[in-house]
Design a protein around this motif. Sequence first.
Motif, PDB file in Angstrom:
ATOM      1  N   THR A  23      -0.723   1.469  -8.240  1.00 19.52           N
ATOM      2  CA  THR A  23       0.057   2.429  -7.455  1.00 19.52           C
ATOM      3  C   THR A  23       0.373   1.904  -6.056  1.00 19.52           C
ATOM      4  OG1 THR A  23      -2.017   3.464  -6.801  1.00 19.52           O
ATOM      5  CG2 THR A  23      -0.838   4.481  -8.644  1.00 19.52           C
ATOM      6  N   LEU A  26       0.373  -4.918  -4.353  1.00 19.57           N
ATOM      7  CA  LEU A  26       0.122  -6.016  -5.291  1.00 19.57           C
ATOM      8  C   LEU A  26      -0.043  -5.499  -6.713  1.00 19.57           C
ATOM      9  CD1 LEU A  26      -0.465  -8.966  -6.015  1.00 19.57           C
ATOM     10  CD2 LEU A  26      -2.880  -8.535  -5.424  1.00 19.57           C
ATOM     11  N   GLY A  27      -0.796  -4.408  -6.857  1.00 18.54           N
ATOM     12  CA  GLY A  27      -0.994  -3.874  -8.201  1.00 18.54           C
ATOM     13  C   GLY A  27       0.337  -3.538  -8.861  1.00 18.54           C
ATOM     14  N   ARG A  46      -5.840   7.106  -8.713  1.00 18.10           N
ATOM     15  CA  ARG A  46      -5.735   8.525  -8.355  1.00 18.10           C
ATOM     16  C   ARG A  46      -4.278   8.956  -8.236  1.00 18.10           C
ATOM     17  NH1 ARG A  46      -9.050   7.695  -3.021  1.00 18.10           N
ATOM     18  NH2 ARG A  46      -7.440   6.092  -3.067  1.00 18.10           N
ATOM     19  N   GLY A  47      -3.419   7.997  -7.833  1.00 14.39           N
ATOM     20  CA  GLY A  47      -2.030   8.352  -7.540  1.00 14.39           C
ATOM     21  C   GLY A  47      -1.824   8.665  -6.073  1.00 14.39           C
ATOM     22  N   SER A  49      -1.828   6.503  -3.622  1.00 14.54           N
ATOM     23  CA  SER A  49      -1.119   5.423  -2.927  1.00 14.54           C
ATOM     24  C   SER A  49       0.344   5.337  -3.311  1.00 14.54           C
ATOM     25  CB  SER A  49      -1.784   4.076  -3.227  1.00 14.54           C
ATOM     26  OG  SER A  49      -3.119   4.096  -2.805  1.00 14.54           O
ATOM     27  N   ARG A  63     -12.061   6.852  -9.408  1.00 11.34           N
ATOM     28  CA  ARG A  63     -13.138   5.953  -9.839  1.00 11.34           C
ATOM     29  C   ARG A  63     -14.475   6.293  -9.192  1.00 11.34           C
ATOM     30  NH1 ARG A  63     -10.836  -0.077  -9.601  1.00 11.34           N
ATOM     31  NH2 ARG A  63     -12.776  -0.460 -10.762  1.00 11.34           N
ATOM     32  N   LEU A  85      -8.108  -4.121  -8.953  1.00 12.99           N
ATOM     33  CA  LEU A  85      -7.697  -4.406  -7.574  1.00 12.99           C
ATOM     34  C   LEU A  85      -8.628  -3.763  -6.552  1.00 12.99           C
ATOM     35  CD1 LEU A  85      -4.401  -3.818  -9.025  1.00 12.99           C
ATOM     36  CD2 LEU A  85      -4.447  -5.609  -7.281  1.00 12.99           C
ATOM     37  N   ARG A  87     -11.462  -2.620  -3.838  1.00 12.12           N
ATOM     38  CA  ARG A  87     -12.194  -3.170  -2.683  1.00 12.12           C
ATOM     39  C   ARG A  87     -13.616  -2.637  -2.673  1.00 12.12           C
ATOM     40  NH1 ARG A  87      -7.994  -3.875   1.607  1.00 12.12           N
ATOM     41  NH2 ARG A  87      -6.031  -3.824   0.474  1.00 12.12           N
ATOM     42  N   TYR A 137     -15.799  -5.765   3.945  1.00  8.63           N
ATOM     43  CA  TYR A 137     -14.752  -6.073   2.956  1.00  8.63           C
ATOM     44  C   TYR A 137     -15.096  -7.329   2.152  1.00  8.63           C
ATOM     45  CZ  TYR A 137     -10.154  -7.599   1.235  1.00  8.63           C
ATOM     46  OH  TYR A 137      -9.112  -8.034   0.444  1.00  8.63           O
TER      47      TYR A 137
HETATM   48  N1  LIG Z   1      -2.913  -7.991   1.486  1.00  9.24           N
HETATM   49  C1  LIG Z   1      -3.502  -9.167   1.515  1.00  9.24           C
HETATM   50  O1  LIG Z   1      -3.086 -10.070   2.259  1.00  9.24           O
HETATM   51  C2  LIG Z   1      -4.708  -9.437   0.632  1.00  9.24           C
HETATM   52  C3  LIG Z   1      -5.372 -10.654   0.752  1.00  9.24           C
HETATM   53  C4  LIG Z   1      -6.418 -10.940  -0.124  1.00  9.24           C
HETATM   54  C5  LIG Z   1      -6.772 -10.031  -1.105  1.00  9.24           C
HETATM   55  N2  LIG Z   1      -6.140  -8.846  -1.182  1.00  9.24           N
HETATM   56  C6  LIG Z   1      -6.496  -7.928  -2.280  1.00  9.24           C
HETATM   57  O2  LIG Z   1      -5.330  -7.654  -3.004  1.00  9.24           O
HETATM   58  C7  LIG Z   1      -5.412  -6.341  -3.542  1.00  9.24           C
HETATM   59  C8  LIG Z   1      -4.263  -5.507  -3.024  1.00  9.24           C
HETATM   60  O3  LIG Z   1      -4.032  -4.472  -3.899  1.00  9.24           O
HETATM   61  P1  LIG Z   1      -2.830  -3.446  -3.715  1.00  9.24           P
HETATM   62  O4  LIG Z   1      -1.780  -4.051  -2.879  1.00  9.24           O
HETATM   63  O5  LIG Z   1      -2.440  -2.941  -5.043  1.00  9.24           O
HETATM   64  O6  LIG Z   1      -3.424  -2.305  -2.748  1.00  9.24           O
HETATM   65  P2  LIG Z   1      -4.806  -1.644  -2.532  1.00  9.24           P
HETATM   66  O7  LIG Z   1      -4.558  -0.566  -1.567  1.00  9.24           O
HETATM   67  O8  LIG Z   1      -5.846  -2.593  -2.196  1.00  9.24           O
HETATM   68  O9  LIG Z   1      -5.024  -1.058  -4.007  1.00  9.24           O
HETATM   69  C9  LIG Z   1      -6.045  -0.345  -4.339  1.00  9.24           C
HETATM   70  C10 LIG Z   1      -5.674   0.320  -5.681  1.00  9.24           C
HETATM   71  O10 LIG Z   1      -6.837   0.937  -6.112  1.00  9.24           O
HETATM   72  C11 LIG Z   1      -6.574   2.339  -6.298  1.00  9.24           C
HETATM   73  N3  LIG Z   1      -7.731   3.094  -5.874  1.00  9.24           N
HETATM   74  C12 LIG Z   1      -8.312   3.126  -4.640  1.00  9.24           C
HETATM   75  N4  LIG Z   1      -9.347   3.987  -4.643  1.00  9.24           N
HETATM   76  C13 LIG Z   1      -9.405   4.520  -5.893  1.00  9.24           C
HETATM   77  C14 LIG Z   1     -10.240   5.478  -6.521  1.00  9.24           C
HETATM   78  N5  LIG Z   1     -11.233   6.094  -5.858  1.00  9.24           N
HETATM   79  N6  LIG Z   1     -10.005   5.762  -7.812  1.00  9.24           N
HETATM   80  C15 LIG Z   1      -9.015   5.199  -8.505  1.00  9.24           C
HETATM   81  N7  LIG Z   1      -8.189   4.265  -7.975  1.00  9.24           N
HETATM   82  C16 LIG Z   1      -8.382   3.954  -6.679  1.00  9.24           C
HETATM   83  C17 LIG Z   1      -5.375   2.661  -5.437  1.00  9.24           C
HETATM   84  O11 LIG Z   1      -4.647   3.701  -6.034  1.00  9.24           O
HETATM   85  P3  LIG Z   1      -4.707   5.243  -5.571  1.00  9.24           P
HETATM   86  O12 LIG Z   1      -4.854   5.263  -4.083  1.00  9.24           O
HETATM   87  O13 LIG Z   1      -3.398   5.766  -6.046  1.00  9.24           O
HETATM   88  O14 LIG Z   1      -5.872   5.827  -6.280  1.00  9.24           O
HETATM   89  C18 LIG Z   1      -4.582   1.353  -5.511  1.00  9.24           C
HETATM   90  O15 LIG Z   1      -3.696   1.337  -6.598  1.00  9.24           O
HETATM   91  C19 LIG Z   1      -6.751  -5.789  -3.131  1.00  9.24           C
HETATM   92  O16 LIG Z   1      -7.706  -6.085  -4.110  1.00  9.24           O
HETATM   93  C20 LIG Z   1      -7.046  -6.581  -1.857  1.00  9.24           C
HETATM   94  O17 LIG Z   1      -8.408  -6.635  -1.567  1.00  9.24           O
HETATM   95  C21 LIG Z   1      -5.123  -8.511  -0.336  1.00  9.24           C
END
Ligand SMILES: NC(=O)c1ccc[n+]([C@@H]2O[C@H](COP(=O)([O-])OP(=O)(O)OC[C@H]3O[C@@H](n4cnc5c(N)ncnc54)[C@H](OP(=O)(O)O)[C@@H]3O)[C@@H](O)[C@H]2O)c1
Length: 346
Positions: A23, A26-27, A46-47, A49, A63, A85, A87, A137
């Motif tokens: 959502t 990157l995902g 969750r939806g 984001s 989760r 994805l 953290r 982190y």
């Molecule tokens: N940006 C960078 O430069 C960089 C560098 C290195 C690594 N990374 C990694 O790359 C990834 C980036 O992912 P991203 O861009 O898709 O964004 P993100 O914000 O890291 O994504 C988190 C995902 O997990 C879901 N999530 C969070 N809490 C949740 C919960 N309690 N239950 C269910 N789902 C949950 C969120 O969806 P909902 O909020 O809709 O639930 C979202 O889709 C991460 O793993 C980050 O650590 C990023």
Amino acid sequence: MADATVSSAATPPALRLLVLGGTAWLGGEIVSAALARGHEVTCLARGSSGTVPDGARFVASDRGTPSAYDAVLATGQRWDAVVDLSRDASHVREAVAVLEPASASFVFVSSVSVYADTATTGADESAALVDADESDYGGSKVAGERAVVETFGVDRSLVVRAGLIGGPGDHTGRTGWWPLRFAGGAGSSGADPVLVPDVPGLEVQPVDVRDLSAWIVASVERGLSGTYDAVGDRQSLTDHLAAARQITGHTGEVVPVDETWLEAHEVAPWAGPRSLPLWVPVTTHAGFGARAGGAGRAAGLVPRPVHETLRDVLAWELSRPGPVGPHGAGLTPGDERDLIAAARDR
Ligand SMILES: NC(=O)c1ccc[n+]([C@@H]2O[C@H](COP(=O)([O-])OP(=O)(O)OC[C@H]3O[C@@H](n4cnc5c(N)ncnc54)[C@H](OP(=O)(O)O)[C@@H]3O)[C@@H](O)[C@H]2O)c1
């Protein structure tokens, strides 16, 4: 350690993927890349984001709750890969425990923030890691990696330690700030003077979100396992800024200032308010954007030329609705004018 164990297939059959996320930025890109390859994708989040790309099935779930995976397990579905994805290491631990019997493999998106030493350039995946302190982190990513490998085993795990991710959709403004600033889109004109960090020896290596996503999907198709840094090509920050300037045709003056001056004038590094994005203190962080990256290249990660990333993130920035802004990163026009005046008075 990097392990280029690959079983190749020219035209892979459609895979069933469960993306824990999808959502956010990157995902969503990974889901889009998988759908474009004809795979069947279910996303659990969750939806909060955002929404998942059209064509993916969405399962709303938190989760942090005990029955988080019940809805996907109830289908009796077996997955070719789960892509996580998160953290939050506690979420990863729970996911691998309940999904292991239901998935052939597990892909964990980690980060180069797992490494303890940010000063040494050219380091690879064998470098020491930070402690698995889950309040941090990088430490939480270390704990997540361990949970994945302990539960799925090395041969069924793919750990992707992403470096700075850049390109269209970069909501942090780190890769968008410089082309936007040179283009004059951040509240000033393309002929204005621009304050830049003058930090000899500092390198950057953003990986384009599209290259990273395509490589993750291709790696699942090929059954790649192991741990890889996923980074772009190394480039000096000076050359990176020159590339950003060149694609915009900026004709104004460039005003270089060194780190001591920036620190004395309370300009922050890396990102966020009153910052010069991408600059990090070279004595402590020269290695942060200068990892070896060889294992990822050998495993098929092909970064596009950086000017394409800069051009496309600029187009994305300029196409966003509302006032063009740098996502809270960089300098306000007023701050930059004051800082340039102070730099000229040196
Ligand atoms: N940006 C960078 O430069 C960089 C560098 C290195 C690594 N990374 C990694 O790359 C990834 C980036 O992912 P991203 O861009 O898709 O964004 P993100 O914000 O890291 O994504 C988190 C995902 O997990 C879901 N999530 C969070 N809490 C949740 C919960 N309690 N239950 C269910 N789902 C949950 C969120 O969806 P909902 O909020 O809709 O639930 C979202 O889709 C991460 O793993 C980050 O650590 C990023």
